[in-house]
Design a protein around this motif. Structure first.
Motif, PDB file in Angstrom:
ATOM      1  N   GLN A  41       0.854  -1.184   0.000  1.00  0.00           N
ATOM      2  CA  GLN A  41       0.000   0.000   0.000  1.00  0.00           C
ATOM      3  C   GLN A  41       0.889   1.233   0.000  1.00  0.00           C
ATOM      4  O   GLN A  41       1.875   1.312   0.746  1.00  0.00           O
ATOM      5  CB  GLN A  41      -0.916   0.034   1.211  1.00  0.00           C
ATOM      6  CG  GLN A  41      -1.860   1.228   1.188  1.00  0.00           C
ATOM      7  CD  GLN A  41      -2.915   1.147   2.279  1.00  0.00           C
ATOM      8  OE1 GLN A  41      -2.903   0.245   3.100  1.00  0.00           O
ATOM      9  NE2 GLN A  41      -3.827   2.083   2.265  1.00  0.00           N
ATOM     10  N   CYS A  42       0.534   2.197  -0.823  1.00  0.00           N
ATOM     11  CA  CYS A  42       1.273   3.455  -0.910  1.00  0.00           C
ATOM     12  C   CYS A  42       0.779   4.387   0.190  1.00  0.00           C
ATOM     13  O   CYS A  42      -0.424   4.608   0.339  1.00  0.00           O
ATOM     14  CB  CYS A  42       1.069   4.088  -2.277  1.00  0.00           C
ATOM     15  SG  CYS A  42       1.913   5.677  -2.484  1.00  0.00           S
ATOM     16  N   HIS A  56      -2.849   3.807  -2.916  1.00  0.00           N
ATOM     17  CA  HIS A  56      -2.975   2.731  -3.901  1.00  0.00           C
ATOM     18  C   HIS A  56      -2.566   1.403  -3.266  1.00  0.00           C
ATOM     19  O   HIS A  56      -1.564   1.319  -2.564  1.00  0.00           O
ATOM     20  CB  HIS A  56      -2.086   3.025  -5.122  1.00  0.00           C
ATOM     21  CG  HIS A  56      -2.088   1.945  -6.147  1.00  0.00           C
ATOM     22  ND1 HIS A  56      -3.168   1.684  -6.962  1.00  0.00           N
ATOM     23  CD2 HIS A  56      -1.131   1.050  -6.496  1.00  0.00           C
ATOM     24  CE1 HIS A  56      -2.869   0.685  -7.763  1.00  0.00           C
ATOM     25  NE2 HIS A  56      -1.638   0.278  -7.502  1.00  0.00           N
ATOM     26  N   CYS A  76       5.700   3.367  -6.041  1.00  0.00           N
ATOM     27  CA  CYS A  76       4.280   3.177  -6.336  1.00  0.00           C
ATOM     28  C   CYS A  76       4.058   3.291  -7.846  1.00  0.00           C
ATOM     29  O   CYS A  76       4.458   4.291  -8.456  1.00  0.00           O
ATOM     30  CB  CYS A  76       3.454   4.232  -5.605  1.00  0.00           C
ATOM     31  SG  CYS A  76       1.684   4.156  -5.976  1.00  0.00           S
ATOM     32  N   LEU A 133       5.897   3.133  -1.092  1.00  0.00           N
ATOM     33  CA  LEU A 133       5.173   1.874  -1.098  1.00  0.00           C
ATOM     34  C   LEU A 133       5.695   1.001   0.034  1.00  0.00           C
ATOM     35  O   LEU A 133       6.901   0.876   0.232  1.00  0.00           O
ATOM     36  CB  LEU A 133       5.390   1.164  -2.442  1.00  0.00           C
ATOM     37  CG  LEU A 133       4.428   0.067  -2.847  1.00  0.00           C
ATOM     38  CD1 LEU A 133       3.017   0.616  -2.985  1.00  0.00           C
ATOM     39  CD2 LEU A 133       4.870  -0.562  -4.156  1.00  0.00           C
TER      40      LEU A 133
END
Length: 92
Positions: A7-8, A13, A29, A37
């Motif tokens: 997950q960023c 994201h 990312c 990220l």
């Protein structure tokens, strides 16, 4: 190879990546192209299911599986305990 969840922290994201355990973690990312990220901690997707071992597991000398569906289902549903006095619903 395991699947890692990422997950960023910049844009939020989320993605999954199939990587070797020896591979370095991803940092960039693909959505916003920032270096934020990070790996997420997720539950393992490993589950043992079914009524037991496979026919070929832990067998020697061409042994066959001695359990049948009838004996396996009878063993999985134990009989209701009775008190022996005739007062409870299980005794009647």
């Amino acid at each position: 190879m395991p699947i890692y969840a990422y997950q960023c922290s910049s844009c939020g994201h989320q993605m999954e990546a199939l990587q070797k355990m020896s591979d370095a973690p991803l940092t960039d990312c693909p959505h916003c192209h920032s270096a934020s990220l990070g790996k997420k901690i997720t539950a393992a997707a490993f589950r043992l299911g079914g009524g037991g071992w496979y026919e070929t597991d832990f067998k020697t000398n061409n042994q066959k599986n001695l359990a049948t569906k009838e004996t396996a289902s009878a063993a999985s549903t134990p009989a209701a305990p009775t008190c022996g006095t005739g007062a409870c619903p299980a005794c009647q």
